[in-house]
Design a protein around this motif. Structure first.
Motif, PDB file in Angstrom:
ATOM      1  N   ASP A   1       0.812  -1.218   0.000  1.00  0.00           N
ATOM      2  CA  ASP A   1       0.000   0.000   0.000  1.00  0.00           C
ATOM      3  C   ASP A   1       0.845   1.267   0.000  1.00  0.00           C
ATOM      4  O   ASP A   1       0.323   2.376   0.064  1.00  0.00           O
ATOM      5  CB  ASP A   1      -0.936   0.013   1.209  1.00  0.00           C
ATOM      6  CG  ASP A   1      -0.175  -0.050   2.536  1.00  0.00           C
ATOM      7  OD1 ASP A   1       1.072  -0.177   2.500  1.00  0.00           O
ATOM      8  OD2 ASP A   1      -0.820   0.021   3.589  1.00  0.00           O
ATOM      9  N   GLY A   2       2.176   1.106  -0.092  1.00  0.00           N
ATOM     10  CA  GLY A   2       3.076   2.252  -0.132  1.00  0.00           C
ATOM     11  C   GLY A   2       3.500   2.766   1.229  1.00  0.00           C
ATOM     12  O   GLY A   2       4.302   3.701   1.321  1.00  0.00           O
ATOM     13  N   ALA A   3       3.000   2.163   2.301  1.00  0.00           N
ATOM     14  CA  ALA A   3       3.336   2.622   3.654  1.00  0.00           C
ATOM     15  C   ALA A   3       4.670   2.031   4.099  1.00  0.00           C
ATOM     16  O   ALA A   3       4.948   0.847   3.897  1.00  0.00           O
ATOM     17  CB  ALA A   3       2.236   2.233   4.627  1.00  0.00           C
ATOM     18  N   VAL A   4       5.483   2.881   4.726  1.00  0.00           N
ATOM     19  CA  VAL A   4       6.783   2.453   5.220  1.00  0.00           C
ATOM     20  C   VAL A   4       6.617   1.782   6.579  1.00  0.00           C
ATOM     21  O   VAL A   4       5.804   2.202   7.408  1.00  0.00           O
ATOM     22  CB  VAL A   4       7.726   3.668   5.347  1.00  0.00           C
ATOM     23  CG1 VAL A   4       9.047   3.285   6.017  1.00  0.00           C
ATOM     24  CG2 VAL A   4       7.983   4.280   3.975  1.00  0.00           C
ATOM     25  N   ASP A   5       7.389   0.740   6.816  1.00  0.00           N
ATOM     26  CA  ASP A   5       7.433   0.116   8.138  1.00  0.00           C
ATOM     27  C   ASP A   5       8.244   1.038   9.046  1.00  0.00           C
ATOM     28  O   ASP A   5       9.460   0.930   9.148  1.00  0.00           O
ATOM     29  CB  ASP A   5       8.082  -1.265   8.042  1.00  0.00           C
ATOM     30  CG  ASP A   5       8.114  -1.999   9.375  1.00  0.00           C
ATOM     31  OD1 ASP A   5       7.868  -1.362  10.417  1.00  0.00           O
ATOM     32  OD2 ASP A   5       8.414  -3.210   9.372  1.00  0.00           O
ATOM     33  N   GLU A   6       7.558   1.979   9.690  1.00  0.00           N
ATOM     34  CA  GLU A   6       8.236   3.037  10.445  1.00  0.00           C
ATOM     35  C   GLU A   6       8.933   2.510  11.687  1.00  0.00           C
ATOM     36  O   GLU A   6       9.940   3.070  12.126  1.00  0.00           O
ATOM     37  CB  GLU A   6       7.237   4.134  10.806  1.00  0.00           C
ATOM     38  CG  GLU A   6       6.737   4.895   9.585  1.00  0.00           C
ATOM     39  CD  GLU A   6       5.787   6.013   9.956  1.00  0.00           C
ATOM     40  OE1 GLU A   6       5.066   5.883  10.965  1.00  0.00           O
ATOM     41  OE2 GLU A   6       5.782   7.024   9.243  1.00  0.00           O
ATOM     42  N   THR A   7       8.411   1.435  12.258  1.00  0.00           N
ATOM     43  CA  THR A   7       9.081   0.847  13.421  1.00  0.00           C
ATOM     44  C   THR A   7      10.451   0.313  13.034  1.00  0.00           C
ATOM     45  O   THR A   7      11.450   0.573  13.700  1.00  0.00           O
ATOM     46  CB  THR A   7       8.224  -0.268  14.036  1.00  0.00           C
ATOM     47  OG1 THR A   7       6.998   0.287  14.500  1.00  0.00           O
ATOM     48  CG2 THR A   7       8.946  -0.929  15.196  1.00  0.00           C
ATOM     49  N   ALA A   8      10.510  -0.439  11.938  1.00  0.00           N
ATOM     50  CA  ALA A   8      11.794  -0.980  11.483  1.00  0.00           C
ATOM     51  C   ALA A   8      12.744   0.136  11.086  1.00  0.00           C
ATOM     52  O   ALA A   8      13.954   0.063  11.354  1.00  0.00           O
ATOM     53  CB  ALA A   8      11.571  -1.931  10.306  1.00  0.00           C
ATOM     54  N   LEU A   9      12.228   1.196  10.455  1.00  0.00           N
ATOM     55  CA  LEU A   9      13.054   2.328  10.068  1.00  0.00           C
ATOM     56  C   LEU A   9      13.681   2.966  11.300  1.00  0.00           C
ATOM     57  O   LEU A   9      14.893   3.237  11.340  1.00  0.00           O
ATOM     58  CB  LEU A   9      12.206   3.348   9.307  1.00  0.00           C
ATOM     59  CG  LEU A   9      12.859   4.685   8.944  1.00  0.00           C
ATOM     60  CD1 LEU A   9      14.089   4.483   8.090  1.00  0.00           C
ATOM     61  CD2 LEU A   9      11.863   5.580   8.222  1.00  0.00           C
ATOM     62  N   ALA A  10      12.863   3.206  12.322  1.00  0.00           N
ATOM     63  CA  ALA A  10      13.374   3.837  13.536  1.00  0.00           C
ATOM     64  C   ALA A  10      14.373   2.938  14.246  1.00  0.00           C
ATOM     65  O   ALA A  10      15.445   3.396  14.684  1.00  0.00           O
ATOM     66  CB  ALA A  10      12.219   4.190  14.465  1.00  0.00           C
ATOM     67  N   LYS A  11      14.080   1.663  14.374  1.00  0.00           N
ATOM     68  CA  LYS A  11      14.963   0.756  15.096  1.00  0.00           C
ATOM     69  C   LYS A  11      16.309   0.604  14.410  1.00  0.00           C
ATOM     70  O   LYS A  11      17.330   0.383  15.064  1.00  0.00           O
ATOM     71  CB  LYS A  11      14.295  -0.604  15.278  1.00  0.00           C
ATOM     72  CG  LYS A  11      13.188  -0.605  16.318  1.00  0.00           C
ATOM     73  CD  LYS A  11      12.562  -1.969  16.501  1.00  0.00           C
ATOM     74  CE  LYS A  11      13.501  -2.952  17.168  1.00  0.00           C
ATOM     75  NZ  LYS A  11      13.853  -2.584  18.549  1.00  0.00           N
ATOM     76  N   ALA A  12      16.342   0.728  13.077  1.00  0.00           N
ATOM     77  CA  ALA A  12      17.610   0.620  12.361  1.00  0.00           C
ATOM     78  C   ALA A  12      18.555   1.765  12.691  1.00  0.00           C
ATOM     79  O   ALA A  12      19.771   1.649  12.505  1.00  0.00           O
ATOM     80  CB  ALA A  12      17.362   0.579  10.858  1.00  0.00           C
ATOM     81  N   LEU A  13      18.005   2.877  13.180  1.00  0.00           N
ATOM     82  CA  LEU A  13      18.813   4.057  13.496  1.00  0.00           C
ATOM     83  C   LEU A  13      18.972   4.283  15.001  1.00  0.00           C
ATOM     84  O   LEU A  13      19.755   5.129  15.419  1.00  0.00           O
ATOM     85  CB  LEU A  13      18.178   5.300  12.864  1.00  0.00           C
ATOM     86  CG  LEU A  13      18.158   5.306  11.328  1.00  0.00           C
ATOM     87  CD1 LEU A  13      17.150   6.327  10.815  1.00  0.00           C
ATOM     88  CD2 LEU A  13      19.543   5.601  10.773  1.00  0.00           C
ATOM     89  N   ALA A  14      18.226   3.543  15.805  1.00  0.00           N
ATOM     90  CA  ALA A  14      18.218   3.751  17.253  1.00  0.00           C
ATOM     91  C   ALA A  14      19.339   2.977  17.929  1.00  0.00           C
ATOM     92  O   ALA A  14      19.719   1.885  17.495  1.00  0.00           O
ATOM     93  CB  ALA A  14      16.877   3.313  17.833  1.00  0.00           C
ATOM     94  N   SER A  15      19.850   3.532  19.021  1.00  0.00           N
ATOM     95  CA  SER A  15      20.898   2.870  19.789  1.00  0.00           C
ATOM     96  C   SER A  15      20.376   1.575  20.414  1.00  0.00           C
ATOM     97  O   SER A  15      19.170   1.338  20.505  1.00  0.00           O
ATOM     98  CB  SER A  15      21.404   3.798  20.892  1.00  0.00           C
ATOM     99  OG  SER A  15      20.368   4.056  21.822  1.00  0.00           O
ATOM    100  N   LYS A  16      21.298   0.761  20.884  1.00  0.00           N
ATOM    101  CA  LYS A  16      20.951  -0.497  21.521  1.00  0.00           C
ATOM    102  C   LYS A  16      20.713  -0.336  23.018  1.00  0.00           C
ATOM    103  O   LYS A  16      20.538  -1.324  23.733  1.00  0.00           O
ATOM    104  CB  LYS A  16      22.072  -1.518  21.313  1.00  0.00           C
ATOM    105  CG  LYS A  16      22.293  -1.955  19.866  1.00  0.00           C
ATOM    106  CD  LYS A  16      23.458  -2.918  19.769  1.00  0.00           C
ATOM    107  CE  LYS A  16      23.734  -3.353  18.328  1.00  0.00           C
ATOM    108  NZ  LYS A  16      22.691  -4.248  17.813  1.00  0.00           N
TER     109      LYS A  16
END
Length: 337
Positions: free
Chosen positions: A219-234
């Motif tokens: 539907d063109g929507a980005v998986d925003e959770t995965a996007l954020a987690k890829a840039l977030a610290s551990k």
């Protein structure tokens, strides 16, 4: 098979939405079997259904046949086939780490190369002065929670979290960018580096998508959770509200060791508010929000910046969505020219 349509091109590294249905003129549908590339999809047992299918890692590019067979409780069967063309998108190179030294104060920073961009992988620590007041017009420099940088506690906060700057300090008096074509603004960054524009922050988000670390749905929507987690610290991320004595869950209930696939290391250290906030707090959103200045003027006009933010409570990384007044204290990530 209602979706995908025959002849559709599908990305092997993205989830494929498959929609199927069946109609029984006598009785009802008792059984459904879906195969993709000859392999039965276990989660489909009846129709109608809608699933997101993940291709196996060894799936080859080319034509892939989807077959749906349904059986009614009266014994009749029917089937349908759809053939799609699968491709594997070329991915950018994996993150490459490095380092740089700020000649102004000798601070050494980790860096990370993400496609055509080289980012500081830590918040800038340059601190020519320290303030405890607020200004929309004059440069202001802060240390987290207003600890004195001359003390052991303040020095450690500066080392771990970087310095906080109001927008005049971040831009060092330069006029903000009002278009994507605006020349880079060095601001408070070392020579050869600059404050990222909104467009350059968007490019960072696009790297995450291109690298397959976050997907775009049918539907063109980005998986925003995965996007954020890829840039977030551990580390440090929790979900508000904070309840004293209660054990806090990890970010969105998923182990934080899966964060930071980009090695960008976005720390949730909040920001210094323009005014005393709810509960008398001047420092807000620690442990569930990260944010950085851009060089781009906000949509609310003069005196407002378009900032980049990430939250644990709504699991998003947003490049265009926040207008901060210039007097707020926020961190800086420098981007190499």
């Amino acid at each position: 098979i209602m979706e995908p349509v025959a002849g559709a091109s599908v990305d092997l590294d993205a989830k494929l939405k498959i929609v199927g249905t069946g109609v029984a003129t006598v009785g009802r549908i008792a059984k459904a079997v879906l195969t993709v590339g000859g392999v039965t999809v276990a989660e489909v047992t009846t129709a109608p259904f809608e699933i997101e299918y993940a291709f196996p890692a060894d799936q080859s590019a080319g034509e892939v046949k989807l077959t749906l067979t349904v059986e009614g409780d009266a014994g009749a069967t029917a089937s349908d086939e759809v053939t799609v063309t699968a491709f594997r998108q070329e991915r950018p190179a994996a993150p490459e780490t490095g380092s740089m030294t700020d000649p102004r104060d000798g601070n050494v920073y980790k860096t990370v190369t993400l496609a055509d961009q080289v980012w500081m992988a830590e918040n800038l620590r340059y601190l020519p002065a320290q303030h405890d007041d607020i200004s929309n017009d004059e440069p202001r420099y802060y240390v987290w929670d207003d600890y004195d940088a001359r003390t052991e506690l303040g020095a450690e906060a500066l080392r771990a979290y970087g310095a906080f700057y109001n927008w005049p300090a971040a831009l060092q008096g330069a006029a903000p960018a009002t278009t994507d074509e605006h020349a880079p603004i060095r601001g408070v960054c070392p020579e050869g580096w600059h404050i990222p524009s909104q467009a350059e922050w968007r490019q960072l988000a696009q790297y995450v998508l291109d690298a397959g670390l976050a997907a775009v749905g049918s539907d063109g929507a980005v998986d925003e959770t995965a996007l954020a987690k890829a840039l977030a610290s551990k580390e440090m991320w929790i979900i508000p509200p904070f309840i004293e004595g209660d054990e806090q869950p990890t970010w969105v209930g998923v182990e934080m060791e899966k964060n930071d696939a980009t090695l960008f290391n976005g720390l949730p250290i909040g920001f210094r508010s323009y005014s005393v906030g709810e509960g008398g707090q001047l420092w807000e959103h620690a442990c569930y929000s990260a944010g950085w200045w851009s060089s781009t003027q906000g949509t609310m006009g003069e005196g407002f910046a378009s900032v980049v933010r990430m939250w644990s409570d709504n699991q998003r990384f947003v490049t265009d969505g926040s207008n901060f007044i210039a007097g707020v204290g926020l961190t800086v990530r420098c981007l190499r020219d």
